[in-house]
Design an enzyme around this catalytic site. Structure first.
Site, mmCIF file in Angstrom:
data_model
loop_
_atom_site.group_PDB
_atom_site.id
_atom_site.type_symbol
_atom_site.label_atom_id
_atom_site.label_comp_id
_atom_site.label_asym_id
_atom_site.label_seq_id
_atom_site.Cartn_x
_atom_site.Cartn_y
_atom_site.Cartn_z
ATOM 1 N N CYS A 196 8.255 -9.587 63.222
ATOM 2 C CA CYS A 196 9.530 -8.996 62.832
ATOM 3 C C CYS A 196 9.586 -8.947 61.308
ATOM 4 C CB CYS A 196 10.672 -9.855 63.375
ATOM 5 S SG CYS A 196 12.254 -9.447 62.618
ATOM 6 N N GLN A 255 -9.588 -7.987 52.474
ATOM 7 C CA GLN A 255 -8.539 -6.979 52.573
ATOM 8 C C GLN A 255 -8.446 -6.489 54.014
ATOM 9 O OE1 GLN A 255 -8.983 -4.101 48.930
ATOM 10 N NE2 GLN A 255 -10.993 -4.974 49.344
ATOM 11 N N ILE A 307 -7.999 -6.338 58.138
ATOM 12 C CA ILE A 307 -6.897 -6.725 59.017
ATOM 13 C C ILE A 307 -7.384 -6.894 60.449
ATOM 14 C CG2 ILE A 307 -5.192 -5.569 57.549
ATOM 15 C CD1 ILE A 307 -5.369 -3.114 59.351
ATOM 16 N N ASN A 315 -22.152 -2.067 48.264
ATOM 17 C CA ASN A 315 -21.337 -0.952 48.769
ATOM 18 C C ASN A 315 -22.184 0.303 48.725
ATOM 19 O OD1 ASN A 315 -18.499 -0.507 49.612
ATOM 20 N ND2 ASN A 315 -18.570 1.086 48.063
ATOM 21 N N HIS A 325 -4.186 -8.520 53.024
ATOM 22 C CA HIS A 325 -3.407 -7.398 53.570
ATOM 23 C C HIS A 325 -2.967 -7.648 55.014
ATOM 24 C CE1 HIS A 325 -5.330 -4.553 50.341
ATOM 25 N NE2 HIS A 325 -4.375 -5.303 49.851
ATOM 26 N N PHE A 381 -11.218 3.369 55.288
ATOM 27 C CA PHE A 381 -10.061 4.180 54.896
ATOM 28 C C PHE A 381 -10.447 5.436 54.130
ATOM 29 C CE2 PHE A 381 -8.617 -0.139 55.509
ATOM 30 C CZ PHE A 381 -7.517 0.049 56.326
HETATM 31 P P1 OAD Z 1 -12.184 1.779 51.574
HETATM 32 O O1 OAD Z 1 -12.259 2.675 52.765
HETATM 33 O O2 OAD Z 1 -11.392 2.231 50.421
HETATM 34 O O3 OAD Z 1 -13.649 1.474 51.047
HETATM 35 C C1 OAD Z 1 -14.680 1.081 51.921
HETATM 36 C C2 OAD Z 1 -15.994 1.221 51.173
HETATM 37 O O4 OAD Z 1 -17.034 0.720 52.022
HETATM 38 C C3 OAD Z 1 -16.342 2.660 50.820
HETATM 39 O O5 OAD Z 1 -16.688 2.713 49.439
HETATM 40 C C4 OAD Z 1 -17.538 2.984 51.726
HETATM 41 O O6 OAD Z 1 -18.465 3.824 51.085
HETATM 42 C C5 OAD Z 1 -18.142 1.616 51.949
HETATM 43 N N1 OAD Z 1 -18.864 1.444 53.214
HETATM 44 C C6 OAD Z 1 -18.464 1.794 54.462
HETATM 45 N N2 OAD Z 1 -19.362 1.422 55.383
HETATM 46 C C7 OAD Z 1 -20.395 0.836 54.703
HETATM 47 C C8 OAD Z 1 -21.640 0.259 55.075
HETATM 48 N N3 OAD Z 1 -22.032 0.164 56.351
HETATM 49 N N4 OAD Z 1 -22.433 -0.242 54.088
HETATM 50 C C9 OAD Z 1 -22.057 -0.174 52.788
HETATM 51 N N5 OAD Z 1 -20.887 0.352 52.379
HETATM 52 C C10 OAD Z 1 -20.070 0.846 53.319
HETATM 53 O O7 OAD Z 1 -11.701 0.344 52.130
HETATM 54 P P2 OAD Z 1 -11.107 -0.895 51.279
HETATM 55 O O8 OAD Z 1 -11.703 -0.978 49.939
HETATM 56 O O9 OAD Z 1 -11.174 -2.077 52.173
HETATM 57 O O10 OAD Z 1 -4.939 -1.540 52.436
HETATM 58 O O11 OAD Z 1 -9.602 -0.425 51.160
HETATM 59 C C11 OAD Z 1 -8.703 -1.250 50.487
HETATM 60 C C12 OAD Z 1 -7.347 -1.141 51.124
HETATM 61 O O12 OAD Z 1 -6.946 0.238 51.208
HETATM 62 C C13 OAD Z 1 -7.277 -1.599 52.555
HETATM 63 O O13 OAD Z 1 -7.155 -3.003 52.672
HETATM 64 C C14 OAD Z 1 -6.064 -0.907 53.057
HETATM 65 C C15 OAD Z 1 -6.328 0.467 52.493
HETATM 66 O O14 OAD Z 1 -5.213 1.241 52.288
HETATM 67 C C16 OAD Z 1 -3.725 -1.407 52.938
HETATM 68 O O15 OAD Z 1 -3.517 -0.772 53.955
HETATM 69 C C17 OAD Z 1 -2.655 -2.070 52.145
HETATM 70 ZN ZN ZN Z 2 13.549 -11.053 63.683
#
Ligand code: OAD
Ligand code: ZN
Length: 246
Positions: A127, A99, A101, A218, A119, A33
């Site tokens: 629905c 988190q 999907i 990370n 999530h 994201f």
């Molecule tokens: P983010 O996109 O915020 O963070 C992903 C992290 O993974 C970043 O810090 C990248 O640097 C790191 N990253 C990516 N590829 C990598 C790799 N190969 N090795 C090491 N690190 C890597 O994603 P989330 O933290 O999952 O929620 O985001 C949290 C929530 O925000 C999601 O569940 C979603 C989004 O909005 C909803 O939609 C409610």
């Molecule tokens: Zn319905």
């Protein structure tokens, strides 16, 4: 090395609970994201209240979802998923908190009930009124006939991917189970999350406050790095590859 240290910490722990974010799935071809080129750098998220209120917002949400369909359909677990599945089979990991999907923890070998989806899941739809389940292919079929996102055949409320949007209530049972597992574990692995989305981002803190050790894997820094016992700022596939097994 940091990987040896991680191996020792896993060996010493009896209950390891992973908490995963989008970074574990980038190796599988699914964009995260918040990285440059991530989904939120291309599009603003569509909040739940807009989805509920406006057909054009629903259509836009489904247009984006269909654009991703071939990515989700063809994605296969990466080394991170496979390493966790290996530790799960070995009895080290009782369940994974995610988190994500994308269904890739299930695809890697975790039983359905041992993937705690905070999530939701985008590989099917529900629905928003009565919760009736629909398949993505059915939604696409309706879209192709009408040019719009469909409503429920049972109650006429909008059909949405089975995910949690901003402004939408968190799934209560999953949040409860995740908090319990965070309290019970003696090692939490926060993998591939920017740790900025709450309440999910509170889980590593819950684990830490309950006496667990915390490892953050990370490739960029997070707000919780100071809290961690070990921070591995490196590619997840490379770090977890040695734990994949056969
Ligand atoms: P983010 O996109 O915020 O963070 C992903 C992290 O993974 C970043 O810090 C990248 O640097 C790191 N990253 C990516 N590829 C990598 C790799 N190969 N090795 C090491 N690190 C890597 O994603 P989330 O933290 O999952 O929620 O985001 C949290 C929530 O925000 C999601 O569940 C979603 C989004 O909005 C909803 O939609 C409610
Ligand atoms: Zn319905």
């Amino acid at each position: 090395s940091a990987i040896d240290r991680l191996g020792d910490m896993i060996a010493e722990a009896s209950v390891v609970v992973p908490f995963t974010g989008a970074g574990i799935s980038t190796e599988s071809g699914i964009p995260d994201f918040r990285s440059p080129g991530g989904l939120w750098s291309r599009n603003q998220p569509i909040p739940f209240d807009a989805f509920v209120a406006r057909q054009d917002a629903r259509d836009e949400a489904w247009r984006r979802r269909f654009a991703m369909e071939s990515v989700f359909k063809t994605a296969r677990p990466g080394r991170g998923h496979r390493a966790l599945a290996n530790l799960y089979r070995a009895g080290k990991i009782p369940a994974v908190l995610t988190q994500n999907i994308d269904n890739l923890h299930q695809a890697s070998g975790f039983a359905e009930h041992d993937v705690v989806e905070l999530h939701g899941n985008t590989t099917y739809a529900r629905c928003i009124g009565c919760g009736k389940r629909y398949e993505i292919d059915w939604v696409k079929w309706c879209w192709d006939r009408t040019g719009h996102a469909p409503h429920c055949t049972a109650c006429d409320e909008p059909v949405k991917t089975a995910t949690i949007s901003f402004g939408q209530a968190m799934p209560e049972a999953e949040m409860h189970r995740a908090a319990e597992l965070a309290k019970q574990c003696d090692l939490m692995l926060a993998i591939g999350s920017s740790l900025v989305v709450w309440p999910a981002a509170g889980l590593p803190i819950t684990a830490k406050n309950s006496g667990a050790k915390l490892v953050i894997i990370n490739n960029e820094s997070t707000d919780q790095d100071e809290l961690a016992d070990l921070v591995i700022r490196y590619d997840i596939g490379e770090v977890l590859g040695p734990f994949v097994g056969n």
